[in-house]
Design a protein around this motif. Structure first.
Motif, PDB file in Angstrom:
ATOM      1  N   SER A 118     -10.541  -4.400  25.723  1.00 19.59           N
ATOM      2  CA  SER A 118     -10.809  -3.973  27.098  1.00 19.59           C
ATOM      3  C   SER A 118      -9.711  -3.050  27.597  1.00 19.59           C
ATOM      4  CB  SER A 118     -10.899  -5.196  28.021  1.00 19.59           C
ATOM      5  OG  SER A 118     -11.930  -6.063  27.615  1.00 19.59           O
ATOM      6  N   SER A 119      -8.472  -3.399  27.283  1.00 24.75           N
ATOM      7  CA  SER A 119      -7.350  -2.584  27.726  1.00 24.75           C
ATOM      8  C   SER A 119      -7.401  -1.187  27.125  1.00 24.75           C
ATOM      9  CB  SER A 119      -6.037  -3.278  27.351  1.00 24.75           C
ATOM     10  OG  SER A 119      -4.954  -2.689  28.009  1.00 24.75           O
ATOM     11  N   HIS A 120      -7.807  -1.097  25.867  1.00 29.93           N
ATOM     12  CA  HIS A 120      -7.941   0.208  25.218  1.00 29.93           C
ATOM     13  C   HIS A 120      -9.029   1.047  25.899  1.00 29.93           C
ATOM     14  CE1 HIS A 120      -8.146   3.281  22.101  1.00 29.93           C
ATOM     15  NE2 HIS A 120      -9.453   3.080  22.056  1.00 29.93           N
ATOM     16  N   LEU A 121     -10.119   0.409  26.297  1.00 25.33           N
ATOM     17  CA  LEU A 121     -11.192   1.126  26.975  1.00 25.33           C
ATOM     18  C   LEU A 121     -10.738   1.637  28.344  1.00 25.33           C
ATOM     19  CD1 LEU A 121     -14.213  -1.188  26.111  1.00 25.33           C
ATOM     20  CD2 LEU A 121     -13.799   1.109  25.229  1.00 25.33           C
ATOM     21  N   LEU A 122      -9.893   0.870  29.013  1.00 29.68           N
ATOM     22  CA  LEU A 122      -9.370   1.296  30.308  1.00 29.68           C
ATOM     23  C   LEU A 122      -8.395   2.456  30.163  1.00 29.68           C
ATOM     24  CD1 LEU A 122      -8.828  -2.259  31.784  1.00 29.68           C
ATOM     25  CD2 LEU A 122     -10.257  -0.505  32.838  1.00 29.68           C
ATOM     26  N   ASN A 123      -7.588   2.407  29.104  1.00 29.68           N
ATOM     27  CA  ASN A 123      -6.584   3.448  28.879  1.00 29.68           C
ATOM     28  C   ASN A 123      -6.401   3.635  27.371  1.00 29.68           C
ATOM     29  OD1 ASN A 123      -4.449   5.188  28.798  1.00 29.68           O
ATOM     30  ND2 ASN A 123      -2.963   3.815  29.768  1.00 29.68           N
ATOM     31  N   PRO A 124      -7.174   4.533  26.769  1.00 27.32           N
ATOM     32  CA  PRO A 124      -7.127   4.707  25.311  1.00 27.32           C
ATOM     33  C   PRO A 124      -5.760   5.103  24.763  1.00 27.32           C
ATOM     34  CG  PRO A 124      -9.092   5.725  26.232  1.00 27.32           C
ATOM     35  CD  PRO A 124      -8.239   5.328  27.388  1.00 27.32           C
ATOM     36  N   SER A 125      -4.873   5.632  25.616  1.00 30.48           N
ATOM     37  CA  SER A 125      -3.539   6.023  25.143  1.00 30.48           C
ATOM     38  C   SER A 125      -2.518   4.898  25.243  1.00 30.48           C
ATOM     39  CB  SER A 125      -3.040   7.232  25.946  1.00 30.48           C
ATOM     40  OG  SER A 125      -2.855   6.886  27.310  1.00 30.48           O
ATOM     41  N   ASN A 126      -2.950   3.735  25.701  1.00 33.18           N
ATOM     42  CA  ASN A 126      -2.048   2.598  25.891  1.00 33.18           C
ATOM     43  C   ASN A 126      -1.477   2.113  24.558  1.00 33.18           C
ATOM     44  OD1 ASN A 126      -0.788   0.234  26.637  1.00 33.18           O
ATOM     45  ND2 ASN A 126      -2.632  -0.799  27.324  1.00 33.18           N
ATOM     46  N   THR A 127      -0.158   2.039  24.473  1.00 35.72           N
ATOM     47  CA  THR A 127       0.509   1.557  23.252  1.00 35.72           C
ATOM     48  C   THR A 127       1.170   0.199  23.442  1.00 35.72           C
ATOM     49  OG1 THR A 127       2.640   2.587  23.776  1.00 35.72           O
ATOM     50  CG2 THR A 127       1.005   3.953  22.613  1.00 35.72           C
ATOM     51  N   PHE A 128       1.227  -0.289  24.691  1.00 35.70           N
ATOM     52  CA  PHE A 128       1.893  -1.561  25.013  1.00 35.70           C
ATOM     53  C   PHE A 128       3.376  -1.555  24.643  1.00 35.70           C
ATOM     54  CE2 PHE A 128      -2.528  -2.926  25.006  1.00 35.70           C
ATOM     55  CZ  PHE A 128      -2.569  -3.703  26.148  1.00 35.70           C
ATOM     56  N   SER A 129       3.976  -0.386  24.549  1.00 33.80           N
ATOM     57  CA  SER A 129       5.392  -0.307  24.201  1.00 33.80           C
ATOM     58  C   SER A 129       6.254  -0.448  25.454  1.00 33.80           C
ATOM     59  CB  SER A 129       5.707   1.028  23.522  1.00 33.80           C
ATOM     60  OG  SER A 129       5.665   2.089  24.451  1.00 33.80           O
ATOM     61  N   GLU A 130       7.449  -1.016  25.285  1.00 36.73           N
ATOM     62  CA  GLU A 130       8.376  -1.148  26.403  1.00 36.73           C
ATOM     63  C   GLU A 130       8.808   0.224  26.912  1.00 36.73           C
ATOM     64  OE1 GLU A 130      11.671  -3.696  25.711  1.00 36.73           O
ATOM     65  OE2 GLU A 130      10.456  -5.525  25.704  1.00 36.73           O
TER      66      GLU A 130
END
Length: 336
Positions: A118-130
């Motif tokens: 779901s998070s990827h669909l909201l923001n496909p560029s999301n890497t969850f990196s600090e």
């Protein structure tokens, strides 16, 4: 003993055989009660791909709640920033602060608020990196302040409207990792004991020791969230605990299928692993009579060295939920 302020975290729970609309209308009624009772703030959460809650968009629910009230602070608990554009979050909350001056809290989280798909669909560029989260926080703060940071996008792009004061900025944490960001940026910290019952006081102490004052916040500020249920009826308390112990297992297992009835839950047997998890989860909530909860809340406040406790109450009976908040208000707000 310090005067303890109470606030509410509303997860927009959809009750058994209920609807999302019903849950949201109940939020509208509950926020008005919270203001009448003297609660400090009222936050709504962001969840995705989770059928038991109606709250997917705090930026939409917040103005609905703020329009029904006049003084209580309304905010996000929180906006899961990696799911979004920092620029758009700044625009949304700058607009909210312009509409409702000095009443808006922007609580920011780093978790997905659901699953990674779901998070990827909201923001496909999301890497969850600090590193990426740090940059997003830098951008949100700069956009809201209308800053021109040299050699950055902030020289060319501004977030409008520009409110007279920016919203109150909070960082949410359950693991403790985000406390370093709150300290670095000079933002307030909210620890979710309702998610993680371990190490919260140590996280709050780390935050205070490393806090750097900001233009908006000169001293460190902490609140702590806990699930709670208060009643004068011992049987209701026992029944709530029985159901809530199962509810947490059900959610942790993915909330597949329909939530069983209370009668089914009452007669369930648990494995050793489930019993161990139930025992662990008891640190995530408090339940009891007004006198018992007063003592429990005072103990939590002392452990975190805070004067604000945020209460999340989930019940299958809306009247029981309202009554729980009323009883707590009598112990702390109306008696102070």
């Amino acid at each position: 003993m310090k005067n303890i302020k109470l606030s509410i975290l509303d997860q927009s729970q959809i009750r058994r055989n209920g609807t999302a609309r019903q849950a949201l209308l109940e939020s509208g009624e509950l926020v008005q009660l919270a203001e009448k009772l003297g609660y400090t703030r009222y936050w709504v959460s962001e969840h995705h791909n989770f059928k038991m809650v109606a709250g997917t968009a705090p930026e939409i629910l917040i103005p609905y709640l703020a329009s029904k009230t006049a003084t209580i602070k309304i905010g996000s608990g929180g906006v899961m920033l990696p799911n979004h554009s920092a620029f758009k979050v700044a625009e949304n909350f700058g607009l909210l602060e312009t509409l409702f001056p000095k009443r808006i809290d922007l609580g920011i989280g780093r978790a997905p608020g659901g699953d990674r798909v779901s998070s990827h669909l909201l923001n496909p560029s999301n890497t969850f990196s600090e590193k990426e989260f740090f940059q997003q926080l830098t951008d949100v703060q700069a956009f809201l302040r209308n800053e021109s940071i040299p050699d950055s996008v902030h020289e060319k792009v501004k977030s409008y409207p520009c409110p007279d004061e920016i919203p109150n900025l909070w960082i949410l944490t359950s693991s403790g990792g985000s406390a370093q960001f709150a300290a670095h940026f000079g933002m307030a910290l909210s620890f979710a004991q309702f998610i993680n019952p371990d190490s919260g006081p140590e996280v709050a102490a780390f935050y205070r020791q490393n806090f750097k004052p900001s233009a908006e916040l000169k001293q460190p500020k902490v609140n702590v969230g806990i699930f709670a249920f208060c009643s004068e009826d011992e049987q209701k308390i026992a029944d709530w605990i029985t159901e809530f112990d199962y509810r947490m297992l059900y959610i942790e297992a993915g909330a597949a299928g329909e939530l069983p009835s209370f009668e089914e839950i009452k007669n369930m047997g648990y494995t050793l692993q489930q019993k161990a998890r139930i025992a662990y989860n008891k640190g995530r909530y408090i339940a009891g009579t007004p006198e018992k909860l007063k003592a429990a809340i005072e103990k939590i406040a002392d452990a975190y060295e805070t004067d604000e406790i945020m209460i999340a109450t989930i019940t299958e009976n809306f009247e029981d939920r309202k009554k729980s908040y009323e009883l707590l208000a009598k112990q702390f707000i109306m008696s102070s």
